[in-house]
Design a protein around this motif. Structure first.
Motif, PDB file in Angstrom:
ATOM      1  N   ALA A  34     -48.576 -34.327  27.482  1.00 50.63           N
ATOM      2  CA  ALA A  34     -49.005 -35.203  28.420  1.00 50.63           C
ATOM      3  C   ALA A  34     -48.888 -34.796  29.776  1.00 50.63           C
ATOM      4  O   ALA A  34     -49.792 -34.788  30.776  1.00 50.63           O
ATOM      5  CB  ALA A  34     -48.742 -36.748  28.228  1.00 50.63           C
ATOM      6  N   LEU A  35     -47.712 -34.290  29.993  1.00 48.13           N
ATOM      7  CA  LEU A  35     -47.401 -33.514  31.401  1.00 48.13           C
ATOM      8  C   LEU A  35     -48.124 -32.376  31.640  1.00 48.13           C
ATOM      9  O   LEU A  35     -48.738 -32.250  32.945  1.00 48.13           O
ATOM     10  CB  LEU A  35     -45.923 -33.227  31.376  1.00 48.13           C
ATOM     11  N   ASN A  37     -51.287 -32.063  30.490  1.00 43.86           N
ATOM     12  CA  ASN A  37     -52.533 -32.230  30.509  1.00 43.86           C
ATOM     13  C   ASN A  37     -52.906 -32.951  31.699  1.00 43.86           C
ATOM     14  O   ASN A  37     -53.893 -32.734  32.524  1.00 43.86           O
ATOM     15  CB  ASN A  37     -52.931 -33.441  29.429  1.00 43.86           C
ATOM     16  N   ALA A  38     -51.880 -33.869  32.293  1.00 45.21           N
ATOM     17  CA  ALA A  38     -51.973 -34.547  33.635  1.00 45.21           C
ATOM     18  C   ALA A  38     -51.744 -33.444  34.791  1.00 45.21           C
ATOM     19  O   ALA A  38     -52.426 -34.086  36.002  1.00 45.21           O
ATOM     20  CB  ALA A  38     -51.248 -35.712  33.876  1.00 45.21           C
ATOM     21  N   ASN A  39     -51.109 -32.622  34.722  1.00 51.14           N
ATOM     22  CA  ASN A  39     -50.456 -31.783  36.032  1.00 51.14           C
ATOM     23  C   ASN A  39     -51.028 -30.564  36.074  1.00 51.14           C
ATOM     24  O   ASN A  39     -50.868 -29.907  37.145  1.00 51.14           O
ATOM     25  CB  ASN A  39     -48.999 -31.990  36.091  1.00 51.14           C
ATOM     26  N   ALA A 159     -47.277 -40.587  26.129  1.00 49.18           N
ATOM     27  CA  ALA A 159     -48.330 -40.241  26.803  1.00 49.18           C
ATOM     28  C   ALA A 159     -48.501 -41.094  28.201  1.00 49.18           C
ATOM     29  O   ALA A 159     -48.735 -40.887  29.343  1.00 49.18           O
ATOM     30  CB  ALA A 159     -49.913 -40.437  26.179  1.00 49.18           C
ATOM     31  N   SER A 163     -47.749 -39.625  31.612  1.00 54.94           N
ATOM     32  CA  SER A 163     -48.978 -39.357  32.598  1.00 54.94           C
ATOM     33  C   SER A 163     -48.384 -40.220  34.036  1.00 54.94           C
ATOM     34  O   SER A 163     -48.768 -39.857  34.978  1.00 54.94           O
ATOM     35  CB  SER A 163     -50.079 -40.178  31.942  1.00 54.94           C
ATOM     36  N   TRP A 335     -62.830 -36.879  27.968  1.00 54.14           N
ATOM     37  CA  TRP A 335     -61.762 -36.368  28.863  1.00 54.14           C
ATOM     38  C   TRP A 335     -62.464 -35.554  30.012  1.00 54.14           C
ATOM     39  O   TRP A 335     -61.906 -35.443  31.041  1.00 54.14           O
ATOM     40  CB  TRP A 335     -60.987 -35.507  27.908  1.00 54.14           C
ATOM     41  N   GLY A 365     -57.337 -42.480  36.092  1.00 53.09           N
ATOM     42  CA  GLY A 365     -55.935 -42.186  35.457  1.00 53.09           C
ATOM     43  C   GLY A 365     -55.429 -43.394  35.029  1.00 53.09           C
ATOM     44  O   GLY A 365     -54.566 -43.189  33.830  1.00 53.09           O
ATOM     45  N   PHE A 368     -56.889 -44.013  31.655  1.00 50.85           N
ATOM     46  CA  PHE A 368     -56.447 -43.186  30.472  1.00 50.85           C
ATOM     47  C   PHE A 368     -54.954 -43.694  30.106  1.00 50.85           C
ATOM     48  O   PHE A 368     -54.730 -43.493  28.728  1.00 50.85           O
ATOM     49  CB  PHE A 368     -56.461 -41.830  30.962  1.00 50.85           C
ATOM     50  N   ALA A 369     -54.254 -44.053  31.010  1.00 57.57           N
ATOM     51  CA  ALA A 369     -52.801 -44.456  30.611  1.00 57.57           C
ATOM     52  C   ALA A 369     -52.958 -45.919  29.670  1.00 57.57           C
ATOM     53  O   ALA A 369     -52.206 -46.047  28.831  1.00 57.57           O
ATOM     54  CB  ALA A 369     -52.202 -44.904  31.884  1.00 57.57           C
ATOM     55  N   ASN A 372     -53.911 -45.011  26.117  1.00 55.18           N
ATOM     56  CA  ASN A 372     -52.783 -44.641  25.386  1.00 55.18           C
ATOM     57  C   ASN A 372     -51.732 -45.779  24.934  1.00 55.18           C
ATOM     58  O   ASN A 372     -51.061 -45.722  23.847  1.00 55.18           O
ATOM     59  CB  ASN A 372     -51.994 -43.457  26.198  1.00 55.18           C
TER      60      ASN A 372
END
Length: 511
Positions: A34-35, A37-39, A159, A163, A335, A365, A368-369, A372
């Motif tokens: 998840a880190l 994907n998000a960053n 996640a 995130s 996504w 954002g 999406f959080a 999950n």
């Protein structure tokens, strides 16, 4: 056979905490994933990537999984040492992923960051793939839905926290979220450090708190399954068939590549065309190996055995591949296009420098959080629903509410209400991560659980590559480039996945 011997060959039921411990490592893996994907896109742009370059830079993730997972699956199927069968790969993957998470936010240039993404994703896949087979190894069939649902729970929890971590560090711990040009913000750096530590500790906990059965024990437990799952060996593909297949795939790939070049089509289509072509030489290599040694197929090496197993998948696995194809095409559409869809359809702008656009992107954002988070809740409910209505109908229900949720984005006008369809998306996401694997594990030869779980990843990667290649073209040709229709198309594909699962054949034990 005596009743006592029969009892000895019955695989033990595990209690809640044993299942908890064996799945806990997935919290760490998902934390790292998840880190990433998000960053990672943020890191790429910080280091000078143009927006058009990001999809190509990101292609590392699915392509790495496509290559690494079946290889690790095959190797873990044939491993047994002091650490066990799957756990050595958990540990190796965790070590290298942790190092990658520590190093990546210090990348001095774009291409070093891109290279670190390849290493990080390969390492995550080394750790991730055996976890799927681990559940199939350690749990009897009637507990596998619970086991994969537990993995989904940890995926959801990991996640959500990962995130939100950079935001939390900035807003609650006064860590800077800006940095000079060409440098990564401290909030991202510290999030990656924390994620690396969580990943290593979580996977380490599973390694030390869980045990594995020896190959002899597994053979005894799964003797009946092995007798039921003999379809994979009923017909062996000949060297001539491999040679003819090689010619066909290379021809199709070459024609497709030439068409992309001559018609100046989207360059990302080369990913598909070259992938089609590349499958030809793999089959040609199998043909050569089989011609040189036609009797000892099992001794022909990793490449041959992975490709040969691909052509000899059980029927139910081929049917589940269709289920996965529709589901993951839908997920990738979500996504890729949710930000563009929400900012244009609900916030009324496509200008990335406006306040409205950035407010919409921030809200996405949070959406999406939220899905999950709902997935973590759904993971608790799914095993009970499966007992009530059956595992196939459970997946159908979840995919329909997820699909209707995506379609409802078009009709909901107030963006503050978009969290409601994310409930359905969360249930679909939890189901996608658990139900197909529970069904699959019941039809696989136990001694090939790892390699087939890795091959199953093909049907996650291929629809993502296809979606990345053609969705933009479909929107441009049929929907005037409006991103909201990508979400509606994704909703339709989710429901098609829910219908397709009804046609999957199962053993009585997995129904």
């Amino acid at each position: 056979m005596s009743a006592n011997n029969q009892n000895q060959q019955s695989q033990p039921q595990l209690n809640f905490w044993q299942i908890f411990n064996m799945c806990f490592g997935f919290l760490g893996i998902q934390f790292g994933f998840a880190l990433q994907n998000a960053n990672v896109s943020r890191i790429f742009q910080t280091l000078g990537a143009d927006i058009e370059e990001i999809p190509i830079l990101w292609i590392a993730a699915p392509l790495t999984g496509l290559i690494v997972q079946p290889i690790i699956g095959y190797l873990s199927d044939n491993t047994w040492n002091r650490l066990g069968r799957r756990r050595p790969y958990f540990l190796i993957g965790a070590i290298f992923t942790t190092l990658s998470l520590f190093i990546m936010p210090h990348s001095p240039t774009l291409w070093i960051a891109a290279g670190m993404l390849w290493i990080m994703d390969a390492s995550i896949n080394i750790a991730m793939e055996p976890f799927r087979a681990f559940v199939g190894d350690n749990l009897p069939q009637n507990q596998r839905t619970q086991g994969y649902a537990m993995q989904s729970f940890f995926i959801g929890v990991g996640a959500v926290i990962a995130s939100a971590l950079p935001y939390m560090l900035t807003n609650y711990f006064d860590v800077a979220n800006t940095a000079p040009a060409g440098e990564i913000a401290d909030s991202v750096r510290y999030a990656f450090y924390f994620g690396g530590a969580v990943l290593f500790l979580a996977v380490g906990w599973t390694v030390i708190s869980s045990k594995e059965y020896s190959p002899e024990q597994l053979a005894a437990f799964h003797q009946q399954e092995s007798q039921q799952n003999t379809e994979t060996s009923t017909h062996n593909r000949s060297a001539k068939q491999y040679r003819n297949g090689a010619i066909l795939w290379m021809l199709i790939g070459a024609i497709f590549t030439a068409a992309i070049f001559s018609q100046d089509l989207d360059k990302q289509l080369y990913i598909l065309s070259l992938g089609i072509f590349a499958f030809g030489p793999l089959q040609l290599l199998c043909s050569i190996k089989l011609t040189n040694n036609p009797t000892e197929r099992s001794s022909l090496g990793l490449t041959f055995n992975v490709v040969d197993d691909l052509f000899h998948m059980p029927k139910a696995m081929r049917q589940l591949a269709v289920v996965q194809f529709f589901a993951w095409f839908a997920l990738f559409a979500m996504w890729i296009y949710t930000t563009a869809a929400v900012t244009s359809h609900h916030y009324g702008t496509t200008d990335v420098v406006t306040q409205a656009y950035n407010d919409g992107a921030d809200w996405v954002g949070m959406l999406f959080a939220s899905y999950n988070g709902f997935a973590a809740i759904a993971a608790i409910i799914i095993p009970f629903l499966a007992k009530l209505v059956g595992i196939k109908l459970t997946h159908t229900i979840n995919m329909f509410i997820g699909g209707l949720g995506l379609i409802s984005f078009y009709f909901i006008q107030d963006p503050s209400m978009l969290w409601l369809p994310m409930i359905g998306v969360g249930f679909a996401w939890a189901s996608i991560l658990s139900v197909p694997y529970a069904m699959l594990s019941g039809v696989l030869p136990p001694h090939k659980m790892g390699v087939y779980m890795g091959i199953f990843n093909f049907f996650i990667v291929i629809p993502q590559l296809l979606a990345a290649s053609i969705l933009g073209l479909l929107l441009k040709v049929f929907f005037n480039g409006e991103a909201i229709y990508a979400l509606m198309l994704g909703g339709l594909f989710m429901m098609l996945s829910g219908i397709a699962v009804l046609f999957v054949e199962q053993n009585k034990q997995t129904q």
